[in-house]
Scaffold this motif. Structure first.
Motif, PDB file in Angstrom:
ATOM      1  N   MET A 238     -55.482 -11.057 -28.545  1.00  0.00           N
ATOM      2  CA  MET A 238     -55.885 -12.347 -27.833  1.00  0.00           C
ATOM      3  C   MET A 238     -56.482 -13.466 -29.067  1.00  0.00           C
ATOM      4  O   MET A 238     -56.017 -14.482 -28.997  1.00  0.00           O
ATOM      5  CB  MET A 238     -56.749 -12.492 -26.706  1.00  0.00           C
ATOM      6  CG  MET A 238     -56.418 -11.748 -25.712  1.00  0.00           C
ATOM      7  SD  MET A 238     -55.179 -12.904 -24.449  1.00  0.00           S
ATOM      8  CE  MET A 238     -55.977 -14.034 -23.943  1.00  0.00           C
ATOM      9  N   LYS A 245     -51.269 -14.904 -22.771  1.00  0.00           N
ATOM     10  CA  LYS A 245     -52.241 -15.122 -21.815  1.00  0.00           C
ATOM     11  C   LYS A 245     -52.417 -13.516 -21.185  1.00  0.00           C
ATOM     12  O   LYS A 245     -51.475 -12.834 -21.166  1.00  0.00           O
ATOM     13  CB  LYS A 245     -51.770 -16.012 -20.862  1.00  0.00           C
ATOM     14  CG  LYS A 245     -51.684 -17.347 -21.025  1.00  0.00           C
ATOM     15  CD  LYS A 245     -51.022 -18.361 -19.920  1.00  0.00           C
ATOM     16  CE  LYS A 245     -51.096 -20.097 -20.300  1.00  0.00           C
ATOM     17  NZ  LYS A 245     -50.309 -20.407 -19.453  1.00  0.00           N
ATOM     18  N   TYR A 246     -53.564 -13.417 -20.929  1.00  0.00           N
ATOM     19  CA  TYR A 246     -54.004 -12.180 -20.217  1.00  0.00           C
ATOM     20  C   TYR A 246     -54.322 -12.362 -18.694  1.00  0.00           C
ATOM     21  O   TYR A 246     -55.477 -13.057 -18.529  1.00  0.00           O
ATOM     22  CB  TYR A 246     -54.763 -11.186 -20.783  1.00  0.00           C
ATOM     23  CG  TYR A 246     -55.328  -9.926 -20.318  1.00  0.00           C
ATOM     24  CD1 TYR A 246     -54.364  -8.903 -20.235  1.00  0.00           C
ATOM     25  CD2 TYR A 246     -56.571  -9.556 -19.580  1.00  0.00           C
ATOM     26  CE1 TYR A 246     -54.642  -7.580 -19.312  1.00  0.00           C
ATOM     27  CE2 TYR A 246     -56.945  -8.553 -18.959  1.00  0.00           C
ATOM     28  CZ  TYR A 246     -55.920  -7.481 -19.056  1.00  0.00           C
ATOM     29  OH  TYR A 246     -56.207  -6.281 -18.266  1.00  0.00           O
ATOM     30  N   HIS A 255     -65.280  -9.079 -19.717  1.00  0.00           N
ATOM     31  CA  HIS A 255     -64.890 -10.208 -18.900  1.00  0.00           C
ATOM     32  C   HIS A 255     -65.657 -11.537 -19.364  1.00  0.00           C
ATOM     33  O   HIS A 255     -64.842 -12.402 -19.528  1.00  0.00           O
ATOM     34  CB  HIS A 255     -65.203  -9.692 -17.608  1.00  0.00           C
ATOM     35  CG  HIS A 255     -65.168 -10.992 -16.533  1.00  0.00           C
ATOM     36  ND1 HIS A 255     -63.983 -11.776 -16.294  1.00  0.00           N
ATOM     37  CD2 HIS A 255     -65.981 -11.897 -15.772  1.00  0.00           C
ATOM     38  CE1 HIS A 255     -64.215 -12.589 -15.528  1.00  0.00           C
ATOM     39  NE2 HIS A 255     -65.326 -12.623 -15.434  1.00  0.00           N
ATOM     40  N   MET A 258     -64.284 -12.641 -22.654  1.00  0.00           N
ATOM     41  CA  MET A 258     -63.047 -13.134 -22.251  1.00  0.00           C
ATOM     42  C   MET A 258     -62.973 -14.610 -21.786  1.00  0.00           C
ATOM     43  O   MET A 258     -62.331 -15.510 -22.006  1.00  0.00           O
ATOM     44  CB  MET A 258     -62.288 -12.266 -21.545  1.00  0.00           C
ATOM     45  CG  MET A 258     -61.577 -10.709 -21.868  1.00  0.00           C
ATOM     46  SD  MET A 258     -60.451 -10.718 -23.295  1.00  0.00           S
ATOM     47  CE  MET A 258     -59.083 -11.087 -22.368  1.00  0.00           C
ATOM     48  N   ARG A 265     -56.354 -19.076 -21.063  1.00  0.00           N
ATOM     49  CA  ARG A 265     -55.391 -18.192 -21.576  1.00  0.00           C
ATOM     50  C   ARG A 265     -55.800 -16.776 -20.723  1.00  0.00           C
ATOM     51  O   ARG A 265     -55.294 -15.960 -21.122  1.00  0.00           O
ATOM     52  CB  ARG A 265     -55.571 -17.800 -23.143  1.00  0.00           C
ATOM     53  CG  ARG A 265     -55.026 -19.223 -23.813  1.00  0.00           C
ATOM     54  CD  ARG A 265     -54.989 -18.999 -25.152  1.00  0.00           C
ATOM     55  NE  ARG A 265     -54.547 -17.780 -25.651  1.00  0.00           N
ATOM     56  CZ  ARG A 265     -55.152 -16.977 -26.633  1.00  0.00           C
ATOM     57  NH1 ARG A 265     -56.490 -17.275 -27.091  1.00  0.00           N
ATOM     58  NH2 ARG A 265     -54.936 -15.768 -26.924  1.00  0.00           N
ATOM     59  N   TYR A 266     -56.958 -16.841 -19.901  1.00  0.00           N
ATOM     60  CA  TYR A 266     -57.410 -15.559 -19.320  1.00  0.00           C
ATOM     61  C   TYR A 266     -57.700 -16.035 -18.008  1.00  0.00           C
ATOM     62  O   TYR A 266     -58.470 -16.981 -17.550  1.00  0.00           O
ATOM     63  CB  TYR A 266     -58.630 -15.192 -20.147  1.00  0.00           C
ATOM     64  CG  TYR A 266     -59.277 -14.007 -19.290  1.00  0.00           C
ATOM     65  CD1 TYR A 266     -58.957 -12.695 -19.275  1.00  0.00           C
ATOM     66  CD2 TYR A 266     -60.826 -14.216 -19.035  1.00  0.00           C
ATOM     67  CE1 TYR A 266     -59.549 -11.821 -18.338  1.00  0.00           C
ATOM     68  CE2 TYR A 266     -61.473 -13.084 -18.013  1.00  0.00           C
ATOM     69  CZ  TYR A 266     -60.738 -12.056 -18.119  1.00  0.00           C
ATOM     70  OH  TYR A 266     -61.533 -11.183 -17.386  1.00  0.00           O
ATOM     71  N   TYR A 267     -57.309 -14.996 -17.044  1.00  0.00           N
ATOM     72  CA  TYR A 267     -57.554 -15.150 -15.549  1.00  0.00           C
ATOM     73  C   TYR A 267     -57.700 -13.577 -14.860  1.00  0.00           C
ATOM     74  O   TYR A 267     -57.037 -12.835 -15.417  1.00  0.00           O
ATOM     75  CB  TYR A 267     -56.575 -15.818 -14.914  1.00  0.00           C
ATOM     76  CG  TYR A 267     -57.082 -15.892 -13.391  1.00  0.00           C
ATOM     77  CD1 TYR A 267     -57.984 -16.734 -12.880  1.00  0.00           C
ATOM     78  CD2 TYR A 267     -56.493 -15.094 -12.524  1.00  0.00           C
ATOM     79  CE1 TYR A 267     -58.379 -16.854 -11.585  1.00  0.00           C
ATOM     80  CE2 TYR A 267     -56.818 -15.113 -11.219  1.00  0.00           C
ATOM     81  CZ  TYR A 267     -57.858 -15.821 -10.617  1.00  0.00           C
ATOM     82  OH  TYR A 267     -58.305 -16.106  -9.291  1.00  0.00           O
TER      83      TYR A 267
END
Length: 306
Positions: A238, A245-246, A255, A258, A265-267
């Motif tokens: 990342m 995106k992750y 988490h 992130m 870019r992260y959800y």
């Protein structure tokens, strides 16, 4: 008379319990309920004299098995069964089953929603991208993977898959293109949806070597288990690949990091919700009840996992 226990910290829907009861009692068995329990001791007491137990995410370990003197079968209503100590169950001569396929559509539909959510920049109002024409990779081509492939093809995607125990012919039969390694799958695809089961040999198997190869502006989606990802490698990728995106249905141990470092870019869903639909809840519960009846009456071990 055989005794069957439903032991669910997070209960089945009432309609599912009603259906399970009908199956169990029509077979001539007795059904007991332990719902919303808060202490392990409650489970130890409830399971002491039963022949079978249906669980969801509830933990069945050696202590529970020691307390269950009459237990013959544990059925996990769902696909994943890492919450059951299968080796300890085997040592206690207890059969462990899951209910594969019963939650598959729920998870597959969630995958589609999350993929579109990612392509549309988490609905932040900015211009996004379309799913049509994208190359989508399925890592682990089982019940869920097959459905994700089917739905992606309906969106006009070119779909690839990697599964170490599927032949090229089996994958091609679904109009899907086989690949022969995780690295090849990531290298060819814009989106990779991970469905790898949580087994000791799979721990950390989704690593830098494959993730770093995903195509430009790629999306990596995880609706399987967090353990199959190497989280240090995920953070490294990342950081290096600021275009990707992750998206995950299972919050990783990293988490908070992130969230702080990869905004936009992260959800991650607030809690694992892949199988959380009314339909999946009912389907898995009824399947578990039917498997118990067949096992006790006929010795059917079709879905045994230990």
């Amino acid at each position: 008379m055989a005794k069957v226990l439903i032991a669910t910290e997070k209960p089945f829907a009432p309609v599912a319990v009603k259906g399970i009861r009908k199956i169990v009692e029509e077979a001539g068995f007795e059904l007991n309920l332990l719902e919303k329990y808060t202490e392990k001791s409650q489970l130890l007491t409830a399971i002491a004299d039963v022949d079978a137990v249906i669980i969801r995410s509830d933990k069945i370990d050696a202590e529970v098995l020691d307390a269950a003197k009459n237990l013959k079968i544990v059925v996990r209503a769902g696909a994943g069964y890492d919450n059951v100590d299968c080796e300890a169950a085997k040592a206690h001569n207890v059969c462990v089953m899951n209910t594969p396929g019963q939650n598959s559509n729920a998870v597959a539909e969630l995958c589609m929603g999350l993929i579109i959510y990612g392509l549309r920049n988490f609905y932040n109002g900015a211009s996004g991208r379309e799913l049509a024409g994208k190359k989508v990779g399925i890592l682990a081509y089982g019940y869920i993977g097959k459905l994700v492939a089917k739905y992606c093809k309906a969106f006009g995607c070119e779909v690839y898959a990697y599964h170490p125990r599927r032949t090229d012919e089996q994958i091609k039969a679904d109009g899907v293109i086989p690949t022969h390694s995780q690295e090849e799958l990531f290298e060819k695809c814009d989106i990779v949806s991970v469905h790898t089961p949580s087994r000791p040999e799979n721990k950390g198997c989704v690593n830098y070597a494959c993730m770093s190869k995903i195509r430009e502006k790629g999306i990596i989606l995880n609706t399987a288990r967090k353990e199959v990802f190497n989280e240090e490698d995920l953070i490294k990728v990342m950081n290096e690949r600021t275009d990707i995106k992750y998206i995950t249905d299972i919050q990783p141990a990293c988490h908070e990091k992130m969230v702080a470092e990869f905004e936009g870019r992260y959800y991650a869903t607030p809690k694992k919700m892949g199988a959380q639909t009314a339909e999946a809840n009912i389907n898995a519960g009824l399947a578990a009840a039917n498997q118990i009846v067949k096992f006790i009456k006929n010795g059917d071990e079709t879905f045994r996992v230990n």
